[in-house]
Design a protein around this motif. Structure first.
Motif, mmCIF file in Angstrom:
data_model
loop_
_atom_site.group_PDB
_atom_site.id
_atom_site.type_symbol
_atom_site.label_atom_id
_atom_site.label_comp_id
_atom_site.label_asym_id
_atom_site.label_seq_id
_atom_site.Cartn_x
_atom_site.Cartn_y
_atom_site.Cartn_z
ATOM 1 N N ASP A 33 33.392 48.975 40.292
ATOM 2 C CA ASP A 33 34.653 49.189 39.572
ATOM 3 C C ASP A 33 35.845 48.811 40.445
ATOM 4 O OD1 ASP A 33 33.449 50.145 37.286
ATOM 5 O OD2 ASP A 33 33.991 52.248 37.593
ATOM 6 N N MET A 34 35.787 49.224 41.710
ATOM 7 C CA MET A 34 36.901 48.976 42.624
ATOM 8 C C MET A 34 37.088 47.476 42.874
ATOM 9 S SD MET A 34 38.245 51.954 43.555
ATOM 10 C CE MET A 34 38.010 52.371 41.828
ATOM 11 N N VAL A 35 35.983 46.781 43.097
ATOM 12 C CA VAL A 35 36.066 45.341 43.363
ATOM 13 C C VAL A 35 36.617 44.604 42.133
ATOM 14 C CG1 VAL A 35 34.719 43.249 43.828
ATOM 15 C CG2 VAL A 35 34.293 45.330 45.147
ATOM 16 N N ALA A 36 36.164 45.011 40.952
ATOM 17 C CA ALA A 36 36.652 44.373 39.721
ATOM 18 C C ALA A 36 38.159 44.610 39.566
ATOM 19 C CB ALA A 36 35.890 44.916 38.513
ATOM 20 N N ALA A 37 38.578 45.866 39.728
ATOM 21 C CA ALA A 37 39.998 46.181 39.554
ATOM 22 C C ALA A 37 40.839 45.488 40.622
ATOM 23 C CB ALA A 37 40.207 47.698 39.606
ATOM 24 N N TYR A 38 40.340 45.492 41.841
ATOM 25 C CA TYR A 38 41.055 44.848 42.944
ATOM 26 C C TYR A 38 41.267 43.360 42.631
ATOM 27 C CZ TYR A 38 41.972 42.996 47.610
ATOM 28 O OH TYR A 38 42.531 42.359 48.685
ATOM 29 N N THR A 39 40.223 42.724 42.125
ATOM 30 C CA THR A 39 40.318 41.300 41.793
ATOM 31 C C THR A 39 41.389 41.067 40.733
ATOM 32 O OG1 THR A 39 37.959 41.132 42.264
ATOM 33 C CG2 THR A 39 38.948 39.293 41.077
ATOM 34 N N LEU A 40 41.407 41.928 39.717
ATOM 35 C CA LEU A 40 42.381 41.764 38.629
ATOM 36 C C LEU A 40 43.819 41.976 39.104
ATOM 37 C CD1 LEU A 40 40.370 43.608 35.841
ATOM 38 C CD2 LEU A 40 40.799 41.148 35.995
ATOM 39 N N LEU A 41 43.968 42.636 40.247
ATOM 40 C CA LEU A 41 45.312 42.897 40.776
ATOM 41 C C LEU A 41 45.833 41.752 41.645
ATOM 42 C CD1 LEU A 41 44.764 46.672 41.637
ATOM 43 C CD2 LEU A 41 46.368 45.781 39.940
ATOM 44 N N GLN A 42 45.031 40.696 41.766
ATOM 45 C CA GLN A 42 45.408 39.606 42.677
ATOM 46 C C GLN A 42 46.090 38.423 41.993
ATOM 47 O OE1 GLN A 42 45.044 40.604 45.831
ATOM 48 N NE2 GLN A 42 44.076 42.382 44.878
ATOM 49 N N PHE A 43 46.384 38.538 40.696
ATOM 50 C CA PHE A 43 46.936 37.385 39.970
ATOM 51 C C PHE A 43 48.348 37.627 39.456
ATOM 52 C CE2 PHE A 43 42.307 37.148 39.688
ATOM 53 C CZ PHE A 43 42.087 35.886 40.230
ATOM 54 N N GLY A 44 49.089 38.431 40.185
ATOM 55 C CA GLY A 44 50.483 38.663 39.797
ATOM 56 C C GLY A 44 50.638 39.849 38.863
ATOM 57 N N PRO A 45 51.864 40.394 38.793
ATOM 58 C CA PRO A 45 52.105 41.641 38.065
ATOM 59 C C PRO A 45 51.903 41.539 36.554
ATOM 60 C CG PRO A 45 54.164 40.755 38.970
ATOM 61 C CD PRO A 45 53.053 39.935 39.533
ATOM 62 N N THR A 46 52.185 40.378 35.956
ATOM 63 C CA THR A 46 52.052 40.279 34.496
ATOM 64 C C THR A 46 50.592 40.424 34.085
ATOM 65 O OG1 THR A 46 53.881 38.721 34.516
ATOM 66 C CG2 THR A 46 52.636 38.893 32.474
ATOM 67 N N PHE A 47 49.761 39.648 34.739
ATOM 68 C CA PHE A 47 48.340 39.726 34.403
ATOM 69 C C PHE A 47 47.763 41.087 34.805
ATOM 70 C CE2 PHE A 47 43.792 39.038 35.389
ATOM 71 C CZ PHE A 47 43.383 38.752 34.095
ATOM 72 N N ALA A 48 48.207 41.600 35.952
ATOM 73 C CA ALA A 48 47.714 42.903 36.412
ATOM 74 C C ALA A 48 47.969 43.967 35.341
ATOM 75 C CB ALA A 48 48.367 43.293 37.731
ATOM 76 N N ARG A 49 49.190 43.983 34.814
ATOM 77 C CA ARG A 49 49.520 44.977 33.787
ATOM 78 C C ARG A 49 48.679 44.802 32.535
ATOM 79 N NH1 ARG A 49 53.367 48.893 33.685
ATOM 80 N NH2 ARG A 49 53.054 49.126 31.471
ATOM 81 N N SER A 50 48.528 43.557 32.099
ATOM 82 C CA SER A 50 47.726 43.305 30.889
ATOM 83 C C SER A 50 46.299 43.790 31.079
ATOM 84 C CB SER A 50 47.653 41.801 30.596
ATOM 85 O OG SER A 50 48.908 41.322 30.277
ATOM 86 N N ALA A 51 45.696 43.327 32.155
ATOM 87 C CA ALA A 51 44.273 43.600 32.355
ATOM 88 C C ALA A 51 44.018 45.086 32.612
ATOM 89 C CB ALA A 51 43.741 42.756 33.507
ATOM 90 N N ILE A 52 44.791 45.666 33.531
ATOM 91 C CA ILE A 52 44.580 47.078 33.864
ATOM 92 C C ILE A 52 44.879 47.952 32.632
ATOM 93 C CG2 ILE A 52 45.344 49.010 35.344
ATOM 94 C CD1 ILE A 52 43.767 46.862 36.925
ATOM 95 N N GLY A 53 45.957 47.613 31.940
ATOM 96 C CA GLY A 53 46.300 48.359 30.714
ATOM 97 C C GLY A 53 45.169 48.285 29.699
ATOM 98 N N GLY A 54 44.623 47.089 29.539
ATOM 99 C CA GLY A 54 43.549 46.903 28.565
ATOM 100 C C GLY A 54 42.298 47.697 28.916
ATOM 101 N N ILE A 55 41.962 47.723 30.193
ATOM 102 C CA ILE A 55 40.761 48.469 30.615
ATOM 103 C C ILE A 55 41.010 49.968 30.490
ATOM 104 C CG2 ILE A 55 39.101 48.857 32.475
ATOM 105 C CD1 ILE A 55 40.111 46.108 33.616
ATOM 106 N N ALA A 56 42.200 50.398 30.905
ATOM 107 C CA ALA A 56 42.535 51.827 30.801
ATOM 108 C C ALA A 56 42.458 52.271 29.339
ATOM 109 C CB ALA A 56 43.928 52.093 31.370
#
Lengths: 284, 293
Positions: free
Chosen positions: A156-179
């Motif tokens: 889970d940590m590695v997946a989330a960490y990876t999603l946080l590496q592509f800038g704030p816009t994508f980070a918000r979309s992806a993390i928001g979607g998973i949450a």
């Protein structure tokens, strides 16, 4: 699929991580991809779309910086109704079921939620997450990465960490979607002794772990996660340390197995492709 | 301390068994050129309720044994291991500013107070119920200390990792000690899980520690995975579901590999072997009964 709009959104989601056509990493020979045609007609469209949009090719690109000792196979297939995804360490294969992706699409909200999660976010995030989570298991196995705690948490940590590496816009979309997905699933599964015995942490804990990592990585982009009370303040205080711990571990354990120049090429390709150039503001 | 002298006597015997594992001859050898030392401190309790416990732990050299457990590690600096009174708080922690591990008398007193008088149906003796959690709390905090001292890369949450290192360590001193300690810790988790279930709050899930019920299963799975013969009854009696048990050897192998990969470079292997052999020998003659069928 009951709602044709859902399929359209799946397609958009599926495209998000796809690099410009023809830009796939020709230098990678270690990841094979397989789109297995589903038996069920209901998955026919999702199968065709994912294939046409080169979704597996794009995930192969994500994996291309890794120097792997064996060929890793990425497989999309129908699983006789089971909504699942897994890594098999005997044949070195990551399998994601059409059922899993169909459920993600089905569970997406019709409209943007009060927390600001769009229908696209709810598809993009979990779709990317399921692949990255299984990639993590594959990398732990293939690269013999020492994992002390629960492997599911580490994936889970590695997946989330990876999603946080592509800038704030994508980070918000992806993390928001998973949450959003975790919050929804947590409601489906009450806490019992039997769920405690499962190898995965409770979905509600995954929700907090994810938000904590995101807030620890970027407390500005994710400030509303705390201000709106999704993550308790007590936990939030230490999230920066949790993020630093994961960041350090990824850099120490995974980075030595990566071609860093290739990683930067892949990251640049993906970021060019990501929609929206301005960070989505944390609206109140 | 409001416990009868008889009950206290039993608990003393239990801690004593652990304490016996240390002999002056084996404990004082230090690897040459080792830069960091493990310093120990028995801070006199402020609460007179802990006087007897304090005197006893000191007399039985419990911290000296913990010093011995840590002796194979090549530490970059001095570390303090401390027992002290914490104004009523049942706690234990590692402080990364002054490099100390502190266990409160309150924590150990609570363990003693909750140990069953008689052997439980699962075969856990009063002695197990005291030795297990007392050992575990030190090992868990030592894990945090070592993670910090060696700047170890941890992919998962640190609390789970510390649990894993503690569980692994409890399996290193022979099958007899493994059963006693792991049985004792499992009993404590079972009790605390019950308390947590009664007063369950959603916020418990936001906490960094895994839920106690999950810790219970994770520990038993690890033990069963590492030694399915010694822990066969854990599955036979249904404490660990069969479907979970099937994959436990993978968990054990993974954690064993991780511990060995991450810790081995920092250890004096000859010293580690010596310490293991010493404790194993002591525990082999320890008065801990195997599980009653």
């Amino acid at each position: 699929m009951r709602n044709p709009g859902v399929l359209a959104r799946t397609l958009i989601a599926a495209c998000v991580l796809v690099p410009a056509s023809g830009a796939f990493a020709a230098e990678d020979h270690h990841v094979e991809i397989l789109y297995l045609a589903p038996k069920e007609p209901e998955f026919r469209k999702i199968y065709e779309t994912l294939k046409k949009r080169h979704v597996l090719e794009s995930f192969r690109d994500v994996l291309s910086p890794f120097q792997l000792p064996h060929t890793l196979t990425l497989k999309l297939k129908g699983c006789d109704g089971i909504e699942n995804a897994w890594y098999d360490d005997e044949d070195h294969t990551v399998t994601v079921c059409y059922e899993y992706l169909a459920r993600v699409a089905r569970d997406a909200p019709r409209e943007t939620t009060p927390a600001g999660v769009t229908p696209d976010d709810a598809i993009v995030g979990p779709t990317a997450e399921v692949f990255l989570h299984e990639f993590a298991h594959a990398l732990f196995d293939l690269l013999k990465i020492p994992v002390l705690g629960r492997e599911e948490d580490a994936a889970d940590m590695v997946a989330a960490y990876t999603l946080l590496q592509f800038g704030p816009t994508f980070a918000r979309s992806a993390i928001g979607g998973i949450a959003y997905m975790y919050a929804r699933q947590a409601g489906d599964k009450p806490l019992t002794a039997a769920t405690a015995a499962e190898v995965h942490p409770f979905t509600q804990q995954r929700f907090y772990n994810l938000l904590c990592l995101a807030y620890g990585a970027d407390s500005e982009t994710f400030s509303d996660v705390v201000s709106r009370g999704y993550l308790p303040k007590d936990r939030a205080e230490n999230c920066i340390y949790e993020y630093r711990q994961v960041d350090y571990a990824v850099k120490t354990l995974l980075q030595p197995h990566m071609d860093l120049a290739q990683r930067e090429r892949v990251r640049a390709r993906i970021m060019r492709k990501l929609p929206g150039s301005d960070p989505r503001p944390a609206t109140n | 301390m409001r416990i009868s002298s008889k009950a206290f006597g039993l608990s003393l015997a239990a801690i004593c068994a652990l304490a016996l594992a240390l002999s002056a001859t084996a404990a004082t050898k230090v690897a040459p050129g080792r830069p960091g030392k493990v310093l120990i401190e028995y801070v006199p309790p402020t609460d007179p309720k802990h006087d007897a416990l304090y005197k006893f732990l000191k007399e039985r050299q419990v911290l000296e044994q913990m010093q011995m457990v840590l002796s194979p590690f090549k530490l970059p600096r001095n570390i303090t291991v401390r027992l002290k009174g914490c104004d009523g708080k049942r706690n234990a922690w590692y402080d990364d500013e002054d490099y100390s591990v502190t266990t409160c008398y309150e924590y150990i007193q609570d363990v003693v107070d909750h140990a069953p008088k008689d052997t439980t149906p699962a075969g856990i003796t009063r002695q197990d119920a005291i030795i297990g959690p007392t050992t575990e709390v030190f090992l868990h905090e030592f894990a945090h200390m070592l993670f910090d001292q060696y700047h170890m890369p941890l992919l998962g949450p640190e609390e789970d990792s510390a649990d894993a290192v503690a569980a692994y360590s409890m399996m290193q001193f022979g099958p007899k000690f493994a059963r006693a300690a792991i049985g004792g810790v499992a009993l404590m988790y079972a009790r605390k899980a019950e308390e947590q279930a009664k007063n369950f709050e959603k916020e418990d899930l936001a906490e960094e520690h895994p839920l106690t019920q999950a810790r219970f299963y994770t520990l038993l799975c690890f033990a069963y995975g590492g030694d399915p013969k010694n822990f066969a009854d854990v599955v036979e009696k249904g404490y660990l579901p069969k479907w979970r048990a099937e994959n436990c050897h993978y968990d054990y192998d993974r954690i064993k590999y991780a511990v060995e990969t991450l810790f081995r470079p920092h250890m004096d292997q000859a010293k580690a072997k010596q310490v293991r052999a010493y404790f194993e020998k002591r525990f082999a003659t320890m008065d801990a009964k195997p599980a009653q069928k």
